[in-house]
Design a protein around this motif. Structure first.
Motif, mmCIF file in Angstrom:
data_model
loop_
_atom_site.group_PDB
_atom_site.id
_atom_site.type_symbol
_atom_site.label_atom_id
_atom_site.label_comp_id
_atom_site.label_asym_id
_atom_site.label_seq_id
_atom_site.Cartn_x
_atom_site.Cartn_y
_atom_site.Cartn_z
ATOM 1 N N GLY A 78 0.159 -7.832 16.102
ATOM 2 C CA GLY A 78 1.065 -8.758 15.421
ATOM 3 C C GLY A 78 2.462 -8.646 16.015
ATOM 4 O O GLY A 78 2.987 -7.548 16.187
ATOM 5 N N LYS A 79 3.067 -9.776 16.311
ATOM 6 C CA LYS A 79 4.354 -9.748 17.013
ATOM 7 C C LYS A 79 5.515 -9.320 16.132
ATOM 8 O O LYS A 79 6.576 -8.959 16.626
ATOM 9 N N GLN A 80 5.335 -9.384 14.780
ATOM 10 C CA GLN A 80 6.372 -8.895 13.875
ATOM 11 C C GLN A 80 5.863 -7.826 12.920
ATOM 12 O O GLN A 80 6.628 -7.290 12.121
ATOM 13 N N GLY A 81 4.606 -7.509 12.986
ATOM 14 C CA GLY A 81 4.069 -6.464 12.122
ATOM 15 C C GLY A 81 2.583 -6.655 11.888
ATOM 16 O O GLY A 81 1.984 -7.651 12.326
ATOM 17 N N GLY A 82 1.989 -5.683 11.182
ATOM 18 C CA GLY A 82 0.561 -5.746 10.890
ATOM 19 C C GLY A 82 0.267 -6.415 9.571
ATOM 20 O O GLY A 82 -0.275 -7.519 9.514
ATOM 21 N N VAL A 83 0.629 -5.739 8.460
ATOM 22 C CA VAL A 83 0.362 -6.244 7.107
ATOM 23 C C VAL A 83 1.670 -6.202 6.325
ATOM 24 O O VAL A 83 2.324 -5.155 6.254
ATOM 25 N N TRP A 84 2.051 -7.332 5.731
ATOM 26 C CA TRP A 84 3.234 -7.416 4.875
ATOM 27 C C TRP A 84 2.792 -7.652 3.440
ATOM 28 O O TRP A 84 1.982 -8.549 3.172
ATOM 29 N N VAL A 85 3.371 -6.893 2.493
ATOM 30 C CA VAL A 85 3.118 -7.100 1.065
ATOM 31 C C VAL A 85 4.482 -7.170 0.387
ATOM 32 O O VAL A 85 5.206 -6.171 0.338
ATOM 33 N N ARG A 86 4.842 -8.348 -0.133
ATOM 34 C CA ARG A 86 6.218 -8.598 -0.559
ATOM 35 C C ARG A 86 6.280 -9.270 -1.931
ATOM 36 O O ARG A 86 5.327 -9.898 -2.377
ATOM 37 N N ASP A 87 7.454 -9.116 -2.569
ATOM 38 C CA ASP A 87 7.788 -9.891 -3.770
ATOM 39 C C ASP A 87 6.730 -9.759 -4.864
ATOM 40 O O ASP A 87 6.208 -10.748 -5.389
ATOM 41 N N SER A 88 6.406 -8.512 -5.198
ATOM 42 C CA SER A 88 5.497 -8.181 -6.301
ATOM 43 C C SER A 88 4.050 -8.579 -6.062
ATOM 44 O O SER A 88 3.255 -8.643 -7.002
ATOM 45 N N ALA A 89 3.678 -8.839 -4.825
ATOM 46 C CA ALA A 89 2.271 -9.086 -4.491
ATOM 47 C C ALA A 89 1.499 -7.769 -4.508
ATOM 48 O O ALA A 89 2.085 -6.681 -4.522
ATOM 49 N N ALA A 90 0.158 -7.867 -4.491
ATOM 50 C CA ALA A 90 -0.700 -6.678 -4.538
ATOM 51 C C ALA A 90 -1.745 -6.751 -3.429
ATOM 52 O O ALA A 90 -2.269 -7.824 -3.126
ATOM 53 N N LEU A 91 -2.024 -5.593 -2.837
ATOM 54 C CA LEU A 91 -3.041 -5.526 -1.785
ATOM 55 C C LEU A 91 -3.778 -4.211 -1.885
ATOM 56 O O LEU A 91 -3.184 -3.155 -2.119
ATOM 57 N N SER A 92 -5.107 -4.274 -1.716
ATOM 58 C CA SER A 92 -5.896 -3.058 -1.567
ATOM 59 C C SER A 92 -6.636 -3.152 -0.240
ATOM 60 O O SER A 92 -7.079 -4.231 0.157
ATOM 61 N N MET A 93 -6.732 -2.024 0.456
ATOM 62 C CA MET A 93 -7.413 -2.032 1.747
ATOM 63 C C MET A 93 -8.172 -0.731 1.938
ATOM 64 O O MET A 93 -7.695 0.346 1.592
ATOM 65 N N SER A 94 -9.404 -0.844 2.454
ATOM 66 C CA SER A 94 -10.203 0.346 2.706
ATOM 67 C C SER A 94 -10.982 0.155 4.004
ATOM 68 O O SER A 94 -11.451 -0.943 4.319
#
Length: 211
Positions: A78-94
């Motif tokens: 990713g040219k600006q990053g991999g994973v972004w989680v912003r503004d009270s969003a939720a993410l789970s990753m395994s």
């Protein structure tokens, strides 16, 4: 399922609206001008996808009505990053691999919440995991290595949670991170022990005496 979305002018997949839901399995989301996946409302479930070479982050989750679950995905270049989680969003990753991105592998900010388990976060252009401005992250047996700015970076009031110890940030189990970097207000973080990512700082050790 099993699709290829290449070179899109915006996000390869854009999910918005509180009741929206996307299931993406074994797809390739490559070389988009913006994010590979953008979720600003509703939910997305990802499994075994390749998301690489996008102009912004590979995965961007933004807003209090947005959530994403990732399992077995690869996010890279990713040219600006991999994973972004912003503004009270939720993410789970395994079981995911996040590697070779130009900035942080996983960046959590603005009240975002992340739960990570048994992921490999490696060779990214900033820290492997960056926790900022009121965000939170909880990790279990993740391997966070070879980041240009270390394993985990916390700034502002960003913090993580331990399932075993009351530290500011903690990865439990056999996860590892090479180095921690903290801002002035990110109190309580300690350097990696190479086993659990962070443990509470121990008592100061006396200086070695010269023979």
């Amino acid at each position: 399922i099993r699709c290829r979305l290449l070179g899109n002018a915006n996000a390869a997949v854009d999910v918005s609206g509180a009741k929206s839901r996307a299931v993406i399995t074994e797809c390739v989301l490559n070389d988009g001008v913006k994010a590979g996946l953008l979720v600003t409302g509703g939910s997305a479930i990802l499994q075994s996808n390749l998301i690489e070479g996008n102009g912004q982050a590979g995965v961007c989750v933004q807003g209090p009505a947005a959530s994403v679950s990732m399992q077995g995905d690869t996010v890279s270049r990713g040219k600006q990053g991999g994973v972004w989680v912003r503004d009270s969003a939720a993410l789970s990753m395994s079981g995911c691999t996040v590697e070779g991105n130009a900035n942080a592998g996983v960046e959590v900010s603005g009240g975002g919440r992340v739960t990570m388990e048994r992921n490999a976060i490696q060779r990214n252009g900033h820290a492997g995991l960056c926790v900022l401005e009121g965000a939170s992250a909880e990790c279990f047996e993740d391997k966070i290595t070879d980041g240009l700015r270390g394993g985990v970076h916390a700034r502002g009031t960003g913090r993580g949670r331990s399932s075993r110890e009351a530290t500011t940030f903690h990865c439990t189990g056999r996860g590892s991170a090479e180095k921690a970097q903290t801002g002035r207000r990110a109190a309580g973080l300690a350097k990696s022990t190479g086993d659990d990512t962070f443990k509470p700082p121990g008592p100061a050790q006396p200086a070695a005496r010269e023979a």
